[in-house]
Design a protein around this motif. Structure first.
Motif, PDB file in Angstrom:
ATOM      1  N   SER A 122     -11.068  13.609  -2.987  1.00 29.51           N
ATOM      2  CA  SER A 122     -11.161  14.025  -4.601  1.00 29.51           C
ATOM      3  C   SER A 122     -11.783  15.154  -4.776  1.00 29.51           C
ATOM      4  O   SER A 122     -11.241  15.931  -5.616  1.00 29.51           O
ATOM      5  CB  SER A 122     -11.282  12.773  -5.215  1.00 29.51           C
ATOM      6  OG  SER A 122     -12.337  12.110  -4.959  1.00 29.51           O
ATOM      7  N   ASP A 127       0.778   5.746   7.707  1.00 28.50           N
ATOM      8  CA  ASP A 127       0.850   4.375   6.873  1.00 28.50           C
ATOM      9  C   ASP A 127       2.179   4.601   5.959  1.00 28.50           C
ATOM     10  O   ASP A 127       2.303   3.333   5.754  1.00 28.50           O
ATOM     11  CB  ASP A 127      -0.508   5.071   5.925  1.00 28.50           C
ATOM     12  CG  ASP A 127      -1.821   4.533   6.479  1.00 28.50           C
ATOM     13  OD1 ASP A 127      -1.858   3.905   7.462  1.00 28.50           O
ATOM     14  OD2 ASP A 127      -2.877   5.082   5.929  1.00 28.50           O
ATOM     15  N   ARG A 179     -11.373   8.151   1.354  1.00 28.49           N
ATOM     16  CA  ARG A 179     -12.156   7.297   0.200  1.00 28.49           C
ATOM     17  C   ARG A 179     -13.065   8.105  -0.624  1.00 28.49           C
ATOM     18  O   ARG A 179     -13.234   8.153  -1.943  1.00 28.49           O
ATOM     19  CB  ARG A 179     -12.690   6.113   0.658  1.00 28.49           C
ATOM     20  CG  ARG A 179     -12.158   4.860  -0.037  1.00 28.49           C
ATOM     21  CD  ARG A 179     -12.736   3.449   0.232  1.00 28.49           C
ATOM     22  NE  ARG A 179     -13.815   3.400   1.290  1.00 28.49           N
ATOM     23  CZ  ARG A 179     -13.566   3.115   2.372  1.00 28.49           C
ATOM     24  NH1 ARG A 179     -12.117   2.741   2.781  1.00 28.49           N
ATOM     25  NH2 ARG A 179     -14.551   2.987   3.344  1.00 28.49           N
ATOM     26  N   LYS A 227      -1.490  14.511  -2.409  1.00 32.07           N
ATOM     27  CA  LYS A 227      -2.757  15.431  -2.513  1.00 32.07           C
ATOM     28  C   LYS A 227      -3.058  16.118  -1.291  1.00 32.07           C
ATOM     29  O   LYS A 227      -3.270  17.349  -1.493  1.00 32.07           O
ATOM     30  CB  LYS A 227      -3.762  14.265  -2.844  1.00 32.07           C
ATOM     31  CG  LYS A 227      -4.036  13.976  -4.384  1.00 32.07           C
ATOM     32  CD  LYS A 227      -5.170  13.150  -4.415  1.00 32.07           C
ATOM     33  CE  LYS A 227      -5.293  12.098  -5.590  1.00 32.07           C
ATOM     34  NZ  LYS A 227      -6.239  11.184  -5.690  1.00 32.07           N
ATOM     35  N   ARG A 247     -10.406   7.423   7.342  1.00 31.03           N
ATOM     36  CA  ARG A 247     -10.071   6.494   6.138  1.00 31.03           C
ATOM     37  C   ARG A 247     -11.465   6.623   5.151  1.00 31.03           C
ATOM     38  O   ARG A 247     -11.169   6.490   3.939  1.00 31.03           O
ATOM     39  CB  ARG A 247      -9.800   5.008   6.524  1.00 31.03           C
ATOM     40  CG  ARG A 247      -8.496   4.941   6.888  1.00 31.03           C
ATOM     41  CD  ARG A 247      -8.299   3.430   7.267  1.00 31.03           C
ATOM     42  NE  ARG A 247      -7.011   3.254   8.156  1.00 31.03           N
ATOM     43  CZ  ARG A 247      -5.646   3.558   7.866  1.00 31.03           C
ATOM     44  NH1 ARG A 247      -5.482   3.892   6.676  1.00 31.03           N
ATOM     45  NH2 ARG A 247      -4.794   3.487   8.852  1.00 31.03           N
ATOM     46  N   GLU A 252       0.968   8.644  -2.556  1.00 31.71           N
ATOM     47  CA  GLU A 252       0.253   9.358  -3.582  1.00 31.71           C
ATOM     48  C   GLU A 252      -0.946  10.241  -3.034  1.00 31.71           C
ATOM     49  O   GLU A 252      -0.974  11.328  -3.079  1.00 31.71           O
ATOM     50  CB  GLU A 252      -0.437   8.540  -4.785  1.00 31.71           C
ATOM     51  CG  GLU A 252      -0.080   8.713  -5.952  1.00 31.71           C
ATOM     52  CD  GLU A 252      -0.507   7.533  -6.859  1.00 31.71           C
ATOM     53  OE1 GLU A 252      -1.665   7.417  -7.101  1.00 31.71           O
ATOM     54  OE2 GLU A 252       0.196   6.862  -7.447  1.00 31.71           O
ATOM     55  N   THR A 253      -1.885   9.734  -2.051  1.00 29.69           N
ATOM     56  CA  THR A 253      -2.817  10.394  -1.433  1.00 29.69           C
ATOM     57  C   THR A 253      -2.461  11.549  -0.587  1.00 29.69           C
ATOM     58  O   THR A 253      -2.819  12.561  -0.487  1.00 29.69           O
ATOM     59  CB  THR A 253      -3.858   9.371  -0.724  1.00 29.69           C
ATOM     60  OG1 THR A 253      -3.789   8.130  -1.369  1.00 29.69           O
ATOM     61  CG2 THR A 253      -5.033  10.046  -0.773  1.00 29.69           C
ATOM     62  N   LEU A 268      -2.137   9.251   6.953  1.00 26.75           N
ATOM     63  CA  LEU A 268      -1.377   9.097   5.884  1.00 26.75           C
ATOM     64  C   LEU A 268       0.149   8.884   6.078  1.00 26.75           C
ATOM     65  O   LEU A 268       0.894   8.012   5.401  1.00 26.75           O
ATOM     66  CB  LEU A 268      -1.769   9.874   4.385  1.00 26.75           C
ATOM     67  CG  LEU A 268      -3.055   9.499   3.969  1.00 26.75           C
ATOM     68  CD1 LEU A 268      -3.625  10.644   3.195  1.00 26.75           C
ATOM     69  CD2 LEU A 268      -3.105   8.291   3.374  1.00 26.75           C
ATOM     70  N   SER A 316       2.621   2.799  -2.164  1.00 28.10           N
ATOM     71  CA  SER A 316       2.618   3.834  -3.293  1.00 28.10           C
ATOM     72  C   SER A 316       1.383   4.645  -3.116  1.00 28.10           C
ATOM     73  O   SER A 316       1.468   5.894  -3.275  1.00 28.10           O
ATOM     74  CB  SER A 316       2.957   3.202  -4.560  1.00 28.10           C
ATOM     75  OG  SER A 316       1.955   2.282  -4.937  1.00 28.10           O
ATOM     76  N   SER A 317       0.465   3.965  -3.079  1.00 29.81           N
ATOM     77  CA  SER A 317      -0.957   4.558  -3.137  1.00 29.81           C
ATOM     78  C   SER A 317      -1.044   5.443  -1.876  1.00 29.81           C
ATOM     79  O   SER A 317      -1.921   6.520  -2.109  1.00 29.81           O
ATOM     80  CB  SER A 317      -2.209   3.512  -3.079  1.00 29.81           C
ATOM     81  OG  SER A 317      -2.334   3.181  -1.946  1.00 29.81           O
ATOM     82  N   ALA A 318      -0.785   5.039  -0.605  1.00 28.70           N
ATOM     83  CA  ALA A 318      -0.793   5.842   0.388  1.00 28.70           C
ATOM     84  C   ALA A 318      -0.023   7.325   0.115  1.00 28.70           C
ATOM     85  O   ALA A 318      -0.343   8.394   0.595  1.00 28.70           O
ATOM     86  CB  ALA A 318      -0.220   5.292   1.730  1.00 28.70           C
ATOM     87  N   GLU A 324       0.825  -1.281   0.105  1.00 29.12           N
ATOM     88  CA  GLU A 324       0.024  -0.193   0.058  1.00 29.12           C
ATOM     89  C   GLU A 324       0.887   1.414   0.015  1.00 29.12           C
ATOM     90  O   GLU A 324       0.335   2.391  -0.230  1.00 29.12           O
ATOM     91  CB  GLU A 324      -1.003   0.113   1.278  1.00 29.12           C
ATOM     92  CG  GLU A 324      -0.324   0.162   2.623  1.00 29.12           C
ATOM     93  CD  GLU A 324      -0.407  -1.237   3.162  1.00 29.12           C
ATOM     94  OE1 GLU A 324      -0.028  -2.209   2.510  1.00 29.12           O
ATOM     95  OE2 GLU A 324      -0.138  -1.431   4.592  1.00 29.12           O
TER      96      GLU A 324
END
Lengths: 653, 85
Positions: free
Chosen positions: A99, A257, A95, A64, A91, A60-61, A254, A56-58, A54
């Motif tokens: 965005s 994470d 989700r 943001k 969390r 990335e977020t 995050l 890379s996705s964490a 997880e």
């Protein structure tokens, strides 16, 4: 207390399937200082681990969230949350809502930067147009001729032109403005005349109409854009108001994470297992061991390793809570090494005493105390807090010494000085015996002698812990040598001159060559001391004069203090003695102004002296510690203990 | 013969002049050492500002380095104080 916290070195090995559970447990406890695995050629099949899926996705977020925070001007380090948000909800929000918020903020920031570019364009146009507003010509008249040449630009003064022409000159704009229209055949001649007068051509704006109107149009446009930007900023502020708490919570969650997911990068792995080395404070080691065994159901191997090299051990202070703020001052110099003495406690006690000796004044002490307590509300951040705490100790000591010196903003209190008086003879306010400068200087020298001796004694204690075998003995003897030389010099001085406040040894029986007992003992001490110093390092002999200069350096405790007293008394004398008091005898309108001026002078003078007092008192006390005291025993250079994990401020599990 | 006149030097005058010399020496002690400190601090100070611009964390340390030459003027001040009192 005088030593850093004891550490234990743990080796953790477990199957890869347990890696997540173990990382999570370590993170939660926040005691395990991971020692990064560095692969070497002979690592025996070990390689650096891979981040958890997880990661890379964490990350990335997280980028943001950070972008939104940046755009809205939210700083998690300074943010004070009203309440903690449950991690599960955070969390959920990441989700669903994140965005949308990101889109909104991104759009706003994009349109703002577009508007800013546009605004710059208009500003540029307006600047170009400005000189032309001085000339009553529409812009289309400047161009489009076949038989004529137009000159337009700045010039130092008006010129006379002999050929047929049309000319406008204005000195209403900076750099003057001239516009000349001539037939093409006279172009060169006119150009020469103009250049002789310092002509600088300007580009003619690509616009039509009266320059004044066009300029106004651009200015109006700039104002409109400013309004729009303000509206966007307003919207961003609204978003900040509405989502700040959420955003910092997302950031925190995050970040955690990502840190957890990237932890395997610091571990050594084989195909099926991973190994990690790290450090845990002695008293927490058993707790973390049990916790790890529990969560993995025993599918873990933990071994305690020997500490081989003290320079690799992370160092955590172990001080009583009142001394923790001073750690900042020690860190500023260097963190102690693991096997070294931690001087924080000594600094906590001695620093305020030095500060008080320098700035011993009830008035200034009270101002600083009020300041350090008042600023605590406005200055956030751990470093600032510690600094204010240190300042508050120092100001209390300043008040105590103010009572002893009998000083209040340079005036004397209703009693005579209880130790030595620092009241100078400024404006005829001398006390019975005037300033006792010599006594004070000798007191400072005594403090210096004792402080330096303490430093050397600590140096002996440190040498035994830092070095081994022969080297340790040599270092201990060298430190004793330094003490010997210093006290030897003192004994010799005492045997020759009677000095107030110091033992008078001039009357001892003379042994030989006019030297008395103490002088002989002193000479022997110096000789043995020099030998003791030289046996460790012969080059150290050149450092011998520092014995005298370092001790004399403590004279600053008095000198800096007296200069601050002098400034305070001078301010009082100027403001009150010379301006206010004579006016109070017969009040006139001009006198009132003089009194106001006097009061202003009084306030400003004492403000300046307070600032100088912090600088003088603080920096010089600190310097005495760093340069005169620490150099005797302190090495520093330990690694900071950084436990893996983070205390959550905004979220809760 | 031209009479140049004679000046009388009294004990008070000598004492006053000695006091003046003392004050003058004290002023020299503080003033010259002050200059020396200033020159030393100039170099350190400009380097310190440069270092702080590169890395804000060193501010505390370089502030301290900047005051190290102040020892010179403090010795001057001590000498002046001993002269005056």
């Amino acid at each position: 207390m005088l030593w850093p916290e004891r550490m234990r070195r743990l080796l953790i090995a477990a199957p890869k399937s347990e890696i997540e559970t173990i990382i999570k447990e370590l993170y939660r406890h926040k005691v395990y200082h991971i020692e990064d695995f560095v692969p070497e050629s002979e690592s025996g099949g070990l390689s650096i681990g891979h981040p958890l899926p997880e990661a890379s996705s964490a990350a990335e977020t997280l980028i943001k969230v950070r972008a939104i925070e940046n755009a809205c001007g939210i700083d998690p380090a300074r943010f004070e949350a009203r309440m903690k948000i449950p991690a599960s909800r955070v969390r959920e929000i990441i989700r669903t809502d994140l965005s949308a918020i990101q889109k909104e903020v991104e759009d706003l920031v994009n349109s703002r930067s577009k508007l800013e570019t546009l605004k710059k364009e208009h500003e540029q146009r307006a600047r170009e147009l400005e000189p032309f507003t001085a000339i009553p010509l529409d812009l289309e008249f400047y161009r489009g001729y076949r038989g004529f040449t137009v000159f337009a630009g700045h010039i130092s003064h008006d010129v006379k032109i002999d050929v047929p022409h049309e000319k406008y000159f204005s000195d209403k704009v900076t750099g003057n403005m001239i516009v000349v229209v001539v037939q093409n055949e006279h172009q060169e001649e006119v150009e020469r005349i103009l250049l002789n007068a310092g002509f600088q051509a300007l580009a003619i704006p690509e616009e039509n109409g009266a320059p004044t109107d066009r300029l106004q149009a651009h200015l109006d446009e700039i104002r409109r854009i400013d309004d729009e930007i303000a509206a966007i900023n307003q919207k961003l502020a609204e978003i900040r108001e509405k989502h700040a708490e959420l955003l910092v919570a997302c950031d925190e969650l995050l970040t955690a994470d990502v840190e957890r997911a990237e932890a395997p990068l610091r571990f050594a792995t084989t195909e099926e297992t991973f190994i990690s080395e790290g450090w845990v404070p002695d008293d927490r080691a058993d707790e973390i061991r049990e916790a790890l065994e529990r969560v993995t159901n025993g599918r873990i191997y933990i071994e305690e390793l020997e500490i081989e090299d003290d320079s690799r051990v992370p160092v955590e202070y172990d001080n009583p809570s009142f001394a923790t703020p001073t750690q900042l001052l020690v860190d500023l110099y260097a963190r102690p090494r693991y096997s070294e003495l931690d001087p924080t406690l000594l600094v906590t006690i001695v620093f305020p005493i030095f500060f008080g000796l320098i700035l011993g004044d009830v008035g200034y002490g009270a101002i600083l105390l009020a300041m350090s307590l008042g600023l605590r509300k406005f200055l956030k951040g751990e470093g600032m807090r510690s600094l204010l705490k240190v300042l508050s100790y120092a100001s209390v000591s300043s008040i105590v010494f103010g009572v002893l010196y009998s000083e209040f903003l340079g005036y004397s209190l209703p009693w005579e000085a209880l130790i030595f008086s620092r009241h100078l003879n400024i404006g005829g306010h001398a006390t019975a015996h005037g300033p006792q400068v010599v006594e004070l200087l000798l007191l400072a020298i005594w403090i210096g002698i004792l402080h330096v001796t303490l430093g050397r004694v600590l140096g002996m204690a440190n040498a035994r812990r830092l070095y081994h075998g022969k080297h340790a003995t040599k270092a201990v003897i060298a430190n004793a040598g330094w003490i010997g030389v210093m006290w030897g010099i003192l004994l010799m001085i005492w045997s020759l001159f009677p000095i107030p406040l110091m033992p008078n040894l001039t009357g001892l029986p003379v042994l030989f060559m006019g030297l008395n007992t103490s002088a002989v003992v002193g000479a022997i001490l110096i000789l043995m001391g020099v030998i003791g110093i030289a046996q460790e390092n012969i080059l150290e002999i050149v450092e011998l004069p520092t014995i005298i200069s370092h001790v004399l350096s403590y004279a600053r405790l008095v000198a800096v203090g007296l200069s601050s007293v002098a400034i305070a008394m001078m301010v009082n004398y100027l403001a009150i003695g010379m301006i206010i008091e004579p006016q109070l005898e017969a009040i006139t309108p001009i006198g009132v102004i003089a009194i106001i001026f006097g009061v202003l002078l009084f306030v400003l003078g004492h403000l300046l002296n307070t600032a100088l007092g912090i600088l003088g008192g603080g920096l010089h006390s600190l310097r005495l510690h760093y340069v005169e005291f620490f150099t005797k025993f302190y090495k520093g250079g330990g690694i900071k203990y950084k436990p893996f994990g983070k205390r959550s401020k905004f979220t809760e599990e | 013969m031209v009479d140049f006149g004679t000046a009388e030097v009294t004990l008070e005058m000598v004492q006053a002049s000695q006091l003046g010399m003392k004050a003058f020496s004290a002023a020299l002690a503080v003033g010259l050492t002050g200059l020396a400190s200033a020159i030393a601090e100039m170099t350190i100070g400009s380097a310190a500002v440069g270092a702080t611009a590169e890395n804000r964390d060193v501010f505390g340390l370089v502030l301290l380095l900047t005051v190290i030459p102040e020892t010179i003027v403090i010795f001057g001040l001590v000498v002046a104080l001993l002269l005056m009192f």
